[in-house]
Scaffold this motif. Structure first.
Motif, mmCIF file in Angstrom:
data_model
loop_
_atom_site.group_PDB
_atom_site.id
_atom_site.type_symbol
_atom_site.label_atom_id
_atom_site.label_comp_id
_atom_site.label_asym_id
_atom_site.label_seq_id
_atom_site.Cartn_x
_atom_site.Cartn_y
_atom_site.Cartn_z
ATOM 1 N N ALA A 64 7.308 6.641 2.533
ATOM 2 C CA ALA A 64 6.017 6.089 2.775
ATOM 3 C C ALA A 64 5.322 5.257 1.769
ATOM 4 O O ALA A 64 4.930 4.256 1.901
ATOM 5 N N ARG A 65 5.663 5.729 0.465
ATOM 6 C CA ARG A 65 5.177 4.809 -0.752
ATOM 7 C C ARG A 65 6.136 3.468 -0.782
ATOM 8 O O ARG A 65 5.317 2.370 -1.344
ATOM 9 N N LEU A 66 7.339 3.463 -0.614
ATOM 10 C CA LEU A 66 7.873 2.035 -0.373
ATOM 11 C C LEU A 66 7.261 1.235 0.773
ATOM 12 O O LEU A 66 7.121 0.109 0.457
ATOM 13 N N GLN A 67 7.269 1.913 1.721
ATOM 14 C CA GLN A 67 6.756 1.037 3.032
ATOM 15 C C GLN A 67 5.133 0.539 2.642
ATOM 16 O O GLN A 67 4.939 -0.634 3.306
ATOM 17 N N ALA A 68 4.574 1.166 1.811
ATOM 18 C CA ALA A 68 3.101 0.789 1.380
ATOM 19 C C ALA A 68 3.287 -0.269 0.451
ATOM 20 O O ALA A 68 2.339 -0.987 0.298
ATOM 21 N N ARG A 69 4.425 -0.540 -0.128
ATOM 22 C CA ARG A 69 4.380 -1.462 -1.459
ATOM 23 C C ARG A 69 5.349 -2.696 -0.913
ATOM 24 O O ARG A 69 5.142 -3.832 -1.526
ATOM 25 N N VAL A 70 6.529 -2.507 -0.041
ATOM 26 C CA VAL A 70 7.530 -3.629 0.310
ATOM 27 C C VAL A 70 7.687 -3.596 1.691
ATOM 28 O O VAL A 70 7.307 -2.913 2.368
#
Length: 189
Positions: A64-70
Motif C-alpha cells: 500500500a505504501r508503494l502504491q501511494a508513492r510509485v
C-alpha cells in the motif's frame, strides 16, 4: 568516523539469497540492483523482524505504501522481488510460508497494442540506414523481435537465413532474459 550499523537478520538473509542466485547464475546485475533496492526498503520498513516473523499484513502494508508513492507497475516489480526472496526463504527453511502469496496485487490493464510503424516504414528505415551495422540492428529488432542485449550479444551461428529462423542461446558471457534458448522464425520480408 561513524561505524556502519550491523546487518539485521533479514538483511543477512537477503545477502545469502543473492549469493545463492548468483552461484546458480540466476541473477543479473540489473535484477540484483532492482530487487536488492526493493528488499532493502522492505527490510528497513520492518526493523528487528526476522523473515519467519513477517506476516501477510506486513507485506500488504508495504505494498500500500508503494502504491501511494510509485506507479503500479513499479510497485509490482518490487513485490515480485520480495516474493522471489520469500520463495527462496521457504525453500531454504528460513520461514514456513511465503507471506507475499496472500497479498492480492492490483490488476494492470494493458492498452491494446499500438502499431509501432507500418511495413512500408520498416522497409524504408532499414533501406535508408547509413551503414550495415545499423541495418543489422534494425533487421534483428524488426524481423527477429530481438531485445537490445540480444542484438548486442548476437552470434553469427544463431542465424539460419536459409531456414528462416534465429536460434538464441546462452553464451559464456551472456544469459537470455528468460534463461532458455529459443527459436524465432523470421518474418516474411
Amino acid at each position: 568516523m561513524s561505524e556502519m550499523a550491523p546487518k539485521s537478520a533479514m538483511q543477512e538473509d537477503i545477502a545469502h539469497f543473492f549469493a545463492a542466485k548468483k552461484a546458480l547464475n540466476r541473477c543479473t546485475r540489473q535484477t540484483e540492483r532492482v530487487h536488492g533496492a526493493a528488499l532493502r526498503e522492505f527490510s528497513e520498513s520492518l526493523p528487528g523482524l526476522c523473515v519467519r516473523d513477517i506476516r501477510p499484513s506486513h507485506v500488504a502494508a508495504h505494498y500500500a505504501r508503494l502504491q501511494a508513492r510509485v506507479a503500479e507497475t513499479s510497485a509490482q516489480i518490487h513485490m515480485r522481488g520480495i516474493r522471489s526472496f520469500f520463495s527462496w526463504c521457504v525453500e531454504t527453511k528460513r520461514c514456513g510460508e511465503n507471506p507475499v502469496k496472500a497479498v492480492k496485487l492490483a490488476r494492470i490493464d494493458r492498452p491494446a497494442k499500438l502499431r509501432f510503424c507500418t511495413k512500408a516504414d520498416r522497409d524504408r528505415i532499414i533501406a535508408t540506414a547509413p551503414n550495415d551495422d545499423l541495418r543489422f540492428i534494425l533487421f534483428c529488432g524488426f524481423h527477429c523481435g530481438m531485445r537490445k542485449n540480444e542484438i548486442i550479444e548476437a552470434r553469427v551461428r544463431w542465424f539460419d537465413l536459409d531456414g528462416g529462423a534465429v536460434y538464441l542461446q546462452n553464451t559464456e558471457s551472456f544469459r537470455l532474459k528468460d534463461r532458455d534458448a529459443r527459436h524465432i522464425p523470421l518474418t516474411q520480408a
